[in-house]
Design an enzyme around this catalytic site. Structure first.
Site: not given
Length: 688
Positions: A341-342, A422, A425, A477, A484
């Site tokens: 999805d990203f 999306l 969802y 999912h 970082d």
């Protein structure tokens, strides 16, 4: 690249981490147009963050108040991603780097044929429009014999299968179809109530319908026949009147078949003196002892940078990196249902316009974002990120048993939230910062499951019947967070700590009730899995900084959520495309622009490239280095009837918290004031 001297320009006032303005998007797209001189289809234009070697000294000087006025300022640059459209209509994908101070293109990259850019929302609409206009599709719909006054709704999906040829260079999109009962006179009718047994396969580049497939609709007794691929054009027509055994399942209030509750009284979040946080125009957020920057990218949506607590560094960059949703129905064409999805669509492109008093409560700060249209012009997405405070129960409490005095301190969190839609969802993503130095990363799936049609009276091993003729398929999912780390600096070490029972020893453990903590230092990039029975903890520490009380290195830690990982066989297309989902934690060494756990280009990829797996395979030294930790978690969704027609949100949280970072409880100074707005329900307190 060495730091460059600060240059005077119209981008001078912009911070290196600022999201692009509309004017900057125009500068970038104009530079690309001048360089290409051919029709273009823009997908993304976004701020290209400076390399770490340039950014970190600038951030340090900024926090110190720029004691040296000649501190180098990283140049402000944009990345433009676009299709180049040739005379014959064919396209290829390019990226350009633009110096925003000069308006010049300074670097380009042409992608290989197997690398595919993310879709855009406008592109999805083009797929839908082209399908509805296709004579082939119109004939199939006519043969379905839908009720008079009904329409067809279409959900475009990434094409995740391997049946596209040996070189995997074809660009395909699949589209799943549903029926809309427009005789009800409400455009919000739930079309997912009526899944149709057809799937359209489209050439992504030409927008031409290549074929219409008949989808498997059988049950337990039909498995042997359901694995054949049936093309409608090759003599396999879909069943006629497929919606006759299905029924409406609505969720909008005015269409419910039962009245709303009447005993639901308001519960208001009131902040009469306003919010306790501040947000500057260039994304600097300050709240309690927290200080950080927030930016927007088309792929990640909200990203947090340079996170400090009480002037001490905790994280350099924090983001949600990827989400894959593989479906577990092996019958064609269902085996191709796997979304990233990203990487396939982009969190920023699908982020909601958040509503006051609904998506967020209390005193709210909303942030807009600038995206690019296909023609290169900017488009403003309103209210895609909300920032607010919320009460989070008791932070700490103690009652002195001698004096019976109780001191109670309530916790409060700063919430940075965005919500994606999306297709079927919704996903709610949030960063939570608490008063004791803790960071929570929360995901909550909700919305409507992606249903498929099933024959009347049948059940399936591949999902749950949630309504007549409606099968909600089993699926997963799997999320991943990128940390970082910068624990009191950028030279950090990751250790794995397990709590293990101590053997019986006459002098050390004579009563067999003790345990010890086994600590393993991660020396080279690798993966780690959760071990809840051993209380496994991942600790990110700075060995050069010691806690003055315990003598241990200052650190932050988290327990990897022991959620199920990818169920598909490692040799399957699904697993090869999402290698990051094989393990709960990955530890890698920082590399500029290595942001994507599932690889930079997951759309139609045959195998994950440049993701966590490849980064770990480099076997980089990660002890006392600039490390990145990737935390993977999610859930296996075996649907419930209670998830229909709209799913109550599931909640999954990763908690990053200090350990030996402070010299005591950092929240001792939080006021223990009573909330005077609280009242008794009946005017009585306790027993009469």
């Amino acid at each position: 690249m060495p730091p460059v001297a600060r240059a005077a320009s119209k981008t001078e006032s912009k911070h290196p981490l600022d999201s692009l303005s509309c004017d900057e998007i125009r500068i970038a797209s104009n530079a690309v147009r001048l360089a290409r001189k051919t029709p273009l289809f823009f997908r993304n234009v976004f701020n290209l963050e400076p390399p770490k070697i340039e950014l970190v000294p600038f951030l340090e000087a900024e926090r110190a108040g720029f004691p040296n006025p000649d501190t180098p300022r990283p140049p402000r640059r944009a990345c433009a991603q676009y299709d180049v459209i040739e005379n014959d209509g064919k396209r290829y994908y390019m990226e350009s780097t633009i110096d925003l101070a000069t308006g010049e293109e300074i670097a380009t990259r042409v992608l290989q044929k197997h690398q595919r850019a993310a879709f855009t929302v406008d592109e999805f609409q083009e797929f839908i429009d082209s399908t509805l206009a296709s004579p082939v599709f119109q004939r199939v719909v006519k043969d379905l014999e839908l009720p008079v006054g009904w329409e067809v709704a279409i959900d475009p999906w990434p094409y995740g299968g391997s049946d596209v040829g040996p070189d995997y260079t074809a660009r395909l999109t699949q589209l799943f179809c549903f029926a809309r009962d427009m005789t009800k006179g409400n455009d919000d009718v739930n079309h997912y109530s009526y899944p149709l047994p057809i799937c359209v396969v489209m050439d992504t580049m030409t927008r031409q319908v290549l074929r219409v497939e008949r989808m498997a609709t059988g049950g337990h007794d039909d498995i042997d026949t359901d694995f054949a691929v049936h093309h409608i054009e090759e003599g396999h027509p879909p069943p006629r009147k497929p919606t006759e055994h299905q029924r409406s399942a609505e969720y909008v209030p005015e269409m419910l078949d039962k009245p709303e509750r009447t005993d639901f009284k308001p519960l208001d979040v009131v902040q009469p003196q306003g919010a306790s946080f501040t947000v500057t125009d260039n994304g600097l957020v300050q709240w309690q002892k927290w200080r950080f920057r927030i930016s927007f990218t088309p792929r990640e949506c909200a990203v947090l940078h340079d996170i400090h607590y009480d002037n001490r560094s905790v994280v350099h960059r924090l983001s949600f990196s990827e989400l894959t949703v593989p479906y577990c129905d092996p019958r064609p064409p269902h085996h191709r249902k796997q979304a990233f999805d990203f990487g396939d669509a982009g969190a920023g492109h699908t982020a909601n316009n958040l509503g006051l008093g609904c998506d967020c409560l209390g005193a709210i700060k909303y942030l807009d974002a600038a995206l690019v249209r296909a023609d290169g012009e900017p488009s403003v997405a309103k209210n895609v990120i909300c920032i607010h405070e919320q009460d989070d129960g008791i932070l700490w409490k103690h009652t002195n048993i001698i004096t019976e005095r109780a001191v109670v301190v309530r916790d409060r969190k700063l919430v940075i939230q965005f919500i994606l839609t999306l297709g079927n969802y919704e996903y709610i993503f949030a960063y939570h910062l608490d008063l004791a130095g803790g960071i929570y990363l929360e995901t909550r799936p909700t919305g409507i499951m992606s249903p498929v049609a099933i024959d009347a009276g049948k059940t399936s091993p591949y999902g749950t019947i949630v309504g007549p003729g409606v099968l909600a398929q089993n699926h997963q999912h799997i999320f991943v967070v990128r940390i970082d780390a910068a624990i009191d600096g950028h030279a950090n070490t990751v250790t794995v700590e397990d709590s293990l029972p101590m053997p019986i020893e006459p002098t050390r453990n004579p009563y067999s009730n003790s345990y010890y903590v086994e600590s393993t230092t991660i020396k080279t990039s690798t993966h780690i899995d959760a071990a809840p029975m051993q209380n496994r903890v991942i600790k990110i520490s700075n060995p050069s900084k010691r806690n003055p009380v315990s003598g241990r290195p200052v650190a932050y830690k988290f327990s990897p959520p022991a959620t199920q990982l990818l169920l598909a066989d490692p040799m399957s297309d699904i697993a090869r495309r999402a290698k990051y989902a094989r393990h709960h934690v990955w530890v890698t060494r920082h590399a500029d622009y290595e942001y994507w756990a599932g690889g930079e280009f997951p759309s139609m990829a045959r195998e994950e490239e440049g993701g966590c797996f490849d980064a770990a395979a480099r076997q980089d030294s990660v002890e006392d280095q600039d490390v990145v930790v990737w935390a993977v978690f999610g859930f296996t969704h075996s649907p419930r009837v209670e998830d229909w027609p709209v799913m109550p949100a599931e909640r999954f949280t990763l908690h990053l918290r200090p350990v030996d970072f402070f010299d005591g409880n950092p929240a001792l100074d939080v006021p223990s004031k009573k909330n005077l707005a609280s009242v008794l329900v009946d005017g009585k307190c306790g027993l009469a």
